[in-house]
Design an enzyme around this catalytic site. Structure first.
Site, short mmCIF file in Angstrom:
data_model
loop_
_atom_site.label_atom_id
_atom_site.label_comp_id
_atom_site.label_asym_id
_atom_site.label_seq_id
_atom_site.Cartn_x
_atom_site.Cartn_y
_atom_site.Cartn_z
N ASP A 135 60.17 29.83 19.60
CA ASP A 135 58.96 30.39 20.42
C ASP A 135 58.52 28.94 20.51
O ASP A 135 59.33 27.47 20.26
CB ASP A 135 58.20 30.85 19.76
CG ASP A 135 57.27 32.13 20.89
OD1 ASP A 135 56.97 31.38 22.05
OD2 ASP A 135 56.93 33.05 20.54
N GLU A 170 60.08 30.00 26.24
CA GLU A 170 58.83 28.94 26.70
C GLU A 170 57.85 29.27 27.36
O GLU A 170 57.29 28.59 28.09
CB GLU A 170 58.75 27.36 26.54
CG GLU A 170 59.96 27.04 27.64
CD GLU A 170 59.43 26.92 28.97
OE1 GLU A 170 60.05 27.86 29.33
OE2 GLU A 170 58.23 25.83 29.11
N TRP A 171 58.16 30.68 27.50
CA TRP A 171 57.42 31.74 28.94
C TRP A 171 57.51 31.45 29.95
O TRP A 171 57.32 31.92 31.08
CB TRP A 171 55.98 31.60 28.38
CG TRP A 171 55.94 31.66 27.08
CD1 TRP A 171 56.52 32.91 25.99
CD2 TRP A 171 55.53 31.07 26.36
NE1 TRP A 171 55.96 32.25 24.45
CE2 TRP A 171 55.29 31.40 24.80
CE3 TRP A 171 54.70 29.84 26.35
CZ2 TRP A 171 54.30 30.20 23.85
CZ3 TRP A 171 54.11 28.66 25.09
CH2 TRP A 171 54.25 29.58 24.44
N GLY A 172 58.59 30.57 30.45
CA GLY A 172 58.69 30.05 31.90
C GLY A 172 57.84 29.05 32.13
O GLY A 172 58.38 28.74 33.55
N ASP A 193 54.05 37.08 28.04
CA ASP A 193 54.25 38.17 27.53
C ASP A 193 54.36 39.80 28.65
O ASP A 193 53.56 39.38 28.69
CB ASP A 193 53.65 38.88 26.09
CG ASP A 193 54.13 37.33 25.11
OD1 ASP A 193 55.05 36.48 25.59
OD2 ASP A 193 53.84 37.68 24.22
C1 GLA Z 1 54.63 34.72 22.03
C2 GLA Z 1 55.89 35.01 22.35
C3 GLA Z 1 56.00 37.05 22.15
C4 GLA Z 1 56.25 36.54 20.24
C5 GLA Z 1 55.00 35.99 19.79
C6 GLA Z 1 54.92 36.58 18.53
O1 GLA Z 1 53.42 35.45 22.85
O2 GLA Z 1 56.37 35.28 23.47
O3 GLA Z 1 57.49 36.84 22.20
O4 GLA Z 1 57.85 36.46 20.02
O5 GLA Z 1 54.33 34.92 20.01
O6 GLA Z 1 53.85 35.71 17.34
#
Ligand code: GLA
Length: 388
Positions: A135, A170-172, A193
């Site tokens: 993450d 890192e969510w893109g 998410d």
């Molecule tokens: C981030 C990630 C999630 C999850 C949480 C855990 O938000 O994007 O998928 O792993 O952390 O804290």
């Protein structure tokens, strides 16, 4: 430009990884008992036989770092330690995954791997993990640092000599599709998410809906292929309102089937998020749709694309081996709509006979020569297999 598989040379993730991750249902409420039961359920429900092989423990498994810098598990949650969990998961014929963070803390505030990459990679290898989700909370925003930190952990994992799928999360935000494979990544999150909602716009804190994730994947198809996948986050199918990302409501039946159809068409990793110890018959039916899974796991490894859009009515196609196509008719509207897949849009020669099969009703529909049209319910996605 070498492909992800050529870069890695490790034979891993040649098709999108499939498995289960603890975050969507359990959040921090994980325990050895729950994980053992989940491993049992992966086998007993037939999920393992259908291809779901990775069992991944997400955030909040941690205790503190030891004085000599080693990551330690929370012994209240995992009394026998993480190696015992790995052994149990492996004894079921499954693969075992864990979670860490490139920053100083994980997103839930547990110790991150920053500055401890080598030691942590070695610890993870000693625990015999097969998958690491990495993450990016509590880490600097800039691209160069992020790329450097993922490279560092990717290198340290490789140096352990153990084959470990590296899941970049890192969510893109910093276009990981451009650099994550070189950093050793086998999949990289393209979205924030996903929560159990049909439509919710890009929002870092509250999570996004299914449609937003689908839209985010558009245009990224050229970066996906054997060894490296765009990841629109985990499946919300089967989540209950009180689950960690259940957000107090559930998606309806069409919406849940649509998420599965589109994740299969997009060659997305299929990571189940619901509590599989207590699946409803509907969740079981969706998650165990082996014909849809075969679309996802097709060895060509093509991510599907939208080929026609008329207002809220969309046609998507994914090329498959054997000159076959998977085609999705997606109705984003609140009303029933007829949607037509026309051969020119699918780049099929007019007059070319194609046999069609509906992958949700599991019925052959016959042979068609220039288009196929069907009435599609609000938020429904018809998933078709076309064979010459
Ligand atoms: C981030 C990630 C999630 C999850 C949480 C855990 O938000 O994007 O998928 O792993 O952390 O804290």
């Amino acid at each position: 430009m070498p492909t992800p598989a050529e870069l890695h040379q490790d034979g891993l993730a040649l098709t999108p990884p499939m498995g289960w991750n603890s975050w969507n249902s359990f959040g921090g409420n994980i325990s050895q008992q729950a994980i053992f039961e989940t491993a049992d359920a992966m086998v007993a429900t037939g999920l393992k036989a259908a291809g779901y092989e990775y069992l991944v423990i997400d955030d909040v498994w941690h205790g503190c770092r030891s004085e000599d810098g080693f990551l330690q598990e929370d012994r209240k949650k995992f009394p026998d330690g993480m190696k015992a969990v790995a052994d149990y998961v492996h004894s079921k014929g499954l693969k075992y995954g864990m979670y860490s963070d490139a920053g100083v803390k994980t997103c839930a505030g547990k110790p991150g791997s920053f500055g401890f990459e080598k030691q942590d990679a070695q610890q993870f290898a000693k625990w015999e993990i097969d998958f690491l989700k990495y993450d990016y909370c509590y880490a600097p925003d800039d691209w160069q640092t992020a790329i450097g930190l993922y490279n560092r952990m990717g290198g340290e994992l490789r140096a352990t000599g153990r084959k470990i799928v590296f899941s970049v999360c890192e969510w893109g935000v910093r276009s990981p599709w451009l650099w994550a494979a070189q950093a050793g990544g086998h999949l990289w999150r393209a979205t924030f998410d996903v929560v159990n909602k049909w439509d919710a716009p890009q929002n870092c804190n509250k999570g996004i809906g299914i449609l937003t994730a689908i839209d985010r994947m558009s245009g990224l198809e050229k970066f996906a292929g054997p060894g490296g996948w765009n990841d629109p986050d985990m499946l919300t199918i089967g989540l209950k309102p009180n689950d960690n990302v259940g957000i107090g409501k559930t998606c309806n039946e069409h919406e849940q089937r649509t998420q599965f159809s589109m994740w299969c068409l997009l060659a997305a990793p299929l990571m189940i998020g619901c509590d599989i110890r207590n699946m409803s018959p509907l969740s079981r039916e969706i998650l165990l749709n082996t014909e849809a899974i075969a679309v996802n796991q097709d060895p060509l490894g093509k991510q599907g694309v939208c080929v026609s859009r008329v207002g809220p009515m969309e046609v998507w196609k994914k090329p498959l081996t054997g000159d076959r196509l998977a085609v999705a008719l997606l109705n984003r509207d609140e009303h029933e709509q007829p949607i037509a897949a026309a051969w020119p849009d699918l780049e099929l020669p007019e007059g070319q006979a194609m046999k069609l099969r509906d992958l949700w009703s599991h019925k052959d529909l016959g042979q068609f020569k220039d288009s196929f049209s069907k009435s599609v319910q609000p938020h429904e996605c018809v998933l078709l297999l076309m064979t010459p």
